[in-house]
Every structure is written in C-alpha cells, then in structure tokens.
Scaffold this motif. Structure first.
Motif, PDB file in Angstrom:
ATOM      1  N   LEU A  53      72.340 -16.280 -16.165  1.00 45.67           N
ATOM      2  CA  LEU A  53      72.142 -16.150 -14.720  1.00 45.67           C
ATOM      3  C   LEU A  53      72.903 -14.945 -14.181  1.00 45.67           C
ATOM      4  N   LEU A  54      74.091 -14.702 -14.715  1.00 50.50           N
ATOM      5  CA  LEU A  54      74.851 -13.516 -14.328  1.00 50.50           C
ATOM      6  C   LEU A  54      74.091 -12.254 -14.698  1.00 50.50           C
ATOM      7  N   GLN A  55      73.446 -12.256 -15.857  1.00 48.21           N
ATOM      8  CA  GLN A  55      72.670 -11.086 -16.275  1.00 48.21           C
ATOM      9  C   GLN A  55      71.589 -10.745 -15.253  1.00 48.21           C
ATOM     10  N   THR A  56      70.892 -11.767 -14.788  1.00 51.29           N
ATOM     11  CA  THR A  56      69.859 -11.530 -13.776  1.00 51.29           C
ATOM     12  C   THR A  56      70.461 -10.909 -12.527  1.00 51.29           C
ATOM     13  N   LEU A  57      71.609 -11.421 -12.106  1.00 58.40           N
ATOM     14  CA  LEU A  57      72.250 -10.878 -10.914  1.00 58.40           C
ATOM     15  C   LEU A  57      72.737  -9.448 -11.155  1.00 58.40           C
ATOM     16  N   VAL A  58      73.227  -9.146 -12.351  1.00 56.41           N
ATOM     17  CA  VAL A  58      73.636  -7.771 -12.676  1.00 56.41           C
ATOM     18  C   VAL A  58      72.443  -6.832 -12.557  1.00 56.41           C
ATOM     19  N   GLU A  59      71.264  -7.300 -12.991  1.00 52.85           N
ATOM     20  CA  GLU A  59      70.050  -6.495 -12.863  1.00 52.85           C
ATOM     21  C   GLU A  59      69.709  -6.252 -11.400  1.00 52.85           C
ATOM     22  N   TRP A  60      69.692  -7.305 -10.605  1.00 48.33           N
ATOM     23  CA  TRP A  60      69.367  -7.173  -9.177  1.00 48.33           C
ATOM     24  C   TRP A  60      70.384  -6.291  -8.464  1.00 48.33           C
ATOM     25  N   HIS A  61      71.639  -6.454  -8.832  1.00 47.76           N
ATOM     26  CA  HIS A  61      72.697  -5.662  -8.209  1.00 47.76           C
ATOM     27  C   HIS A  61      72.509  -4.177  -8.549  1.00 47.76           C
ATOM     28  N   ALA A  62      72.206  -3.883  -9.796  1.00 48.16           N
ATOM     29  CA  ALA A  62      72.002  -2.494 -10.199  1.00 48.16           C
ATOM     30  C   ALA A  62      70.841  -1.867  -9.439  1.00 48.16           C
ATOM     31  N   GLN A  63      69.763  -2.618  -9.279  1.00 40.98           N
ATOM     32  CA  GLN A  63      68.606  -2.096  -8.545  1.00 40.98           C
ATOM     33  C   GLN A  63      68.898  -1.973  -7.058  1.00 40.98           C
ATOM     34  N   ALA A  64      69.731  -2.861  -6.528  1.00 41.84           N
ATOM     35  CA  ALA A  64      70.099  -2.762  -5.118  1.00 41.84           C
ATOM     36  C   ALA A  64      70.968  -1.536  -4.868  1.00 41.84           C
ATOM     37  N   VAL A  65      71.865  -1.236  -5.812  1.00 46.17           N
ATOM     38  CA  VAL A  65      72.809  -0.138  -5.647  1.00 46.17           C
ATOM     39  C   VAL A  65      72.196   1.204  -6.038  1.00 46.17           C
ATOM     40  N   ARG A  66      71.412   1.207  -7.128  1.00 47.26           N
ATOM     41  CA  ARG A  66      70.947   2.478  -7.702  1.00 47.26           C
ATOM     42  C   ARG A  66      69.473   2.770  -7.436  1.00 47.26           C
ATOM     43  N   GLY A  67      68.774   1.838  -6.822  1.00 47.19           N
ATOM     44  CA  GLY A  67      67.375   2.069  -6.502  1.00 47.19           C
ATOM     45  C   GLY A  67      66.481   0.989  -7.073  1.00 47.19           C
ATOM     46  N   ALA A  68      65.499   0.548  -6.281  1.00 50.22           N
ATOM     47  CA  ALA A  68      64.653  -0.581  -6.666  1.00 50.22           C
ATOM     48  C   ALA A  68      63.818  -0.305  -7.904  1.00 50.22           C
ATOM     49  N   ASP A  69      63.561   0.974  -8.213  1.00 46.75           N
ATOM     50  CA  ASP A  69      62.728   1.292  -9.375  1.00 46.75           C
ATOM     51  C   ASP A  69      63.552   1.513 -10.637  1.00 46.75           C
ATOM     52  N   LEU A  70      64.854   1.206 -10.594  1.00 46.72           N
ATOM     53  CA  LEU A  70      65.707   1.356 -11.770  1.00 46.72           C
ATOM     54  C   LEU A  70      65.197   0.476 -12.906  1.00 46.72           C
ATOM     55  N   ASP A  71      65.107   1.028 -14.089  1.00 48.15           N
ATOM     56  CA  ASP A  71      64.661   0.279 -15.254  1.00 48.15           C
ATOM     57  C   ASP A  71      65.854  -0.460 -15.855  1.00 48.15           C
ATOM     58  N   VAL A  72      65.832  -1.789 -15.774  1.00 49.39           N
ATOM     59  CA  VAL A  72      66.927  -2.592 -16.305  1.00 49.39           C
ATOM     60  C   VAL A  72      66.562  -3.220 -17.655  1.00 49.39           C
ATOM     61  N   TRP A  73      65.500  -2.774 -18.258  1.00 47.72           N
ATOM     62  CA  TRP A  73      65.087  -3.201 -19.589  1.00 47.72           C
ATOM     63  C   TRP A  73      64.962  -4.717 -19.660  1.00 47.72           C
ATOM     64  N   HIS A  74      65.409  -5.333 -20.739  1.00 49.64           N
ATOM     65  CA  HIS A  74      65.252  -6.779 -20.898  1.00 49.64           C
ATOM     66  C   HIS A  74      66.388  -7.313 -21.756  1.00 49.64           C
ATOM     67  N   GLY A  75      66.797  -8.535 -21.461  1.00 45.08           N
ATOM     68  CA  GLY A  75      67.793  -9.197 -22.291  1.00 45.08           C
ATOM     69  C   GLY A  75      69.137  -8.499 -22.349  1.00 45.08           C
ATOM     70  N   GLY A  76      69.441  -7.677 -21.360  1.00 42.17           N
ATOM     71  CA  GLY A  76      70.717  -6.965 -21.377  1.00 42.17           C
ATOM     72  C   GLY A  76      70.723  -5.685 -22.182  1.00 42.17           C
ATOM     73  N   THR A  77      69.570  -5.303 -22.742  1.00 42.62           N
ATOM     74  CA  THR A  77      69.492  -4.066 -23.520  1.00 42.62           C
ATOM     75  C   THR A  77      69.907  -2.867 -22.667  1.00 42.62           C
ATOM     76  N   ARG A  78      70.754  -2.025 -23.209  1.00 37.38           N
ATOM     77  CA  ARG A  78      71.232  -0.806 -22.554  1.00 37.38           C
ATOM     78  C   ARG A  78      72.000  -1.067 -21.257  1.00 37.38           C
ATOM     79  N   MET A  79      72.542  -2.257 -21.107  1.00 38.11           N
ATOM     80  CA  MET A  79      73.226  -2.577 -19.857  1.00 38.11           C
ATOM     81  C   MET A  79      74.347  -1.589 -19.561  1.00 38.11           C
ATOM     82  N   ARG A  80      75.018  -1.117 -20.576  1.00 35.77           N
ATOM     83  CA  ARG A  80      76.090  -0.154 -20.365  1.00 35.77           C
ATOM     84  C   ARG A  80      75.591   1.063 -19.587  1.00 35.77           C
ATOM     85  N   GLU A  81      74.296   1.419 -19.787  1.00 36.44           N
ATOM     86  CA  GLU A  81      73.729   2.608 -19.163  1.00 36.44           C
ATOM     87  C   GLU A  81      73.227   2.345 -17.747  1.00 36.44           C
TER      88      GLU A  81
END
Length: 270
Positions: free
Chosen positions: A180-208
């Motif tokens: 559930l935290l992973q999902t929120l990290v994805e939403w947070h990244a898109q909220a901060v860096r732009g809605a079209d940010l590619d957050v991949w899947h399953g935490g892949t490339r999360m560091r990036e």
C-alpha cells in the motif's frame, strides 16, 4: 536458449497460433534489458483453452526445469517457465480476438513497446505503433480515501500481533502495508513530478522515479525477524505513509482524516 527464430519456427508448426509478440524490456530495446531479463511472450491463438491444462508444451522450446500455470491478465492461460539453461520466459496464451481490442487502443503494457516475432497473416499491421510510455490513470479522491483506510486498517493489526509474539504474522501483514505504501509512493511521485511520470510496476526503478528524499527513507521501513526491529520498521512505515498522504492530499486538494494515524502510530512507537 530461446531465440526469435526458434519461437517463430515452433509457432509455425502450430496452426492455431497466428501471432507472437514479445513485450517487456527485451522488446523495448531502451537499454534496460540485461542477462537477467525475462522473455515476455504472447501467443495469440484460436484455441487458448487447449493450453489451459497442458503443462508439457514449453518443453518443445527447450529442456524445462520448472513450469507454473497461472491465469493471465485477460483471463487467459499463462505459463511461467524456467528452462534448464537459466532462461526464464513468461508466456501469455491469449485469444486471437485480443488483436481487435489492441487495434482500437493499446494498453499500458503494449504502449511501452512490443516486438513482432511471428505474424504469417499480417495481423500486427493493425496495431498502433507504441509510444514507449504508458498513460497513467488520474488518482481520484475515492482512490485516495480507500488506500488510506486500508493502510491504517492493516497496520493497526501489528501491535496486537507483536504483543502475541506472532512474528511470522507480523511480517506477513507488514508486507501488505508495504504494498500500500508503494502505491502511495507512486501517486506522490506523480503529484510532485508530473501526472505523466512513468512509475513502472512493482517498484521497478523506484530509486529513479520516486520524489526526492523518498528512496532514502525506505531502509528504515524494513526490520529484522524480531519484535523490536519489526516495531521500529512499522512505525517508520506509518510515519512515511502519513507524510506522503498529507502531501498528496494537499496537492490534489483531497480531504485527509488524521484520526487513524493519531490513534495508531503511538502504539507502534519503539
């Protein structure tokens, strides 16, 4: 070793298979594939049911070490295969009618990229060219509210299991909170860096793709197989979730109910 020629030759010997596509990193050719990358293969067939209970057909492609049958994303037969040479292939056996669906609009998987490995009927010409980027669904207030509720409901179980000394159950329920935290990290990244940010899947490339400062917080959310470490990690997970949730709520102008975190976090304080 799975090769394009080998797959095409095998498919040509099966009259029901009319198209073979490869997806995933090996199809994108964007530099992300390496020696450990899976082969993600889609077999478009007129008779997918014939593969549902057949565990032996992958051996026609090479010696098999392990073969696992699953239901795929289109309610289709899928088979995950580890060959004896170490190559791993994920096969989706899909109905030929899926071509029509993809011809209308590519899904996120195919939008990232696909390769045609076998196409005797020229069916792939009907598919749109991939853009290389998915189309993220916008986060709704309802989605956000439900995610927060589920997270606090799950993490609220941890203090009672810790009190019982049920460390296995603690670890199991803790992983649910991480998903559930992973999902929120994805939403947070898109909220901060732009809605079209590619957050991949399953935490892949999360560091990036994670928002600045988030990746550096994640080590503290993991603990060992002991009560003290588990409690400390759960508390860090709850604190991070609460901070990100508040930021997402503020950016999207969503309401955020602080009552669950106020009640639950003190129970997890190390």
């Amino acid at each position: 070793m799975i090769t394009e020629a080998g797959l095409a030759g095998w498919a040509a010997g099966r009259a029901d298979i009319r198209l073979v596509l490869r997806t995933g990193s090996r199809a994108r050719r964007d530099g992300t594939a390496d020696a450990f990358s899976d082969h993600d293969i889609e077999l478009f067939t007129t008779d997918p049911d014939a593969y549902a209970d057949d565990a032996d057909w992958p051996a026609e492609l090479g010696p098999v070490l392990v073969s696992v049958g699953l239901d795929g994303p289109w309610d289709n037969p899928a088979r995950l295969v580890l060959f004896t040479d170490g190559v791993k292939a994920d096969f989706q056996v899909v109905p030929l009618a899926l071509v029509e669906e993809l011809a209308g609009e590519l899904d996120d998987l195919h939008e990232r990229g696909y390769e045609v490995l076998y196409d005797p009927d020229g069916l792939a010409a009907r598919l749109p060219a991939p853009t290389g980027r998915p189309r993220p669904e916008p986060v709704t207030e309802s989605d956000f509210r439900e995610l927060c509720a589920e997270f606090w409901f799950e993490i609220a179980h941890l203090p009672r299991y810790l009190a019982r000394g049920e460390l296995w159950v603690v670890q199991s329920r803790d992983w649910t909170t991480k998903e559930l935290l992973q999902t929120l990290v994805e939403w947070h990244a898109q909220a901060v860096r732009g809605a079209d940010l590619d957050v991949w899947h399953g935490g892949t490339r999360m560091r990036e793709w994670a928002a600045p400062g988030v990746w550096e917080r994640l080590p503290e959310t993991f603990g060992g197989f002991d009560a003290e470490g588990a409690r400390r990690a759960a508390h860090a997970t709850g604190v991070l979730f609460a901070e990100l949730a508040r930021e997402v709520a503020k950016i999207h102008d969503f309401p955020y109910d602080p009552a669950p975190e106020t009640a639950i976090l003190p129970q997890l304080t190390p």
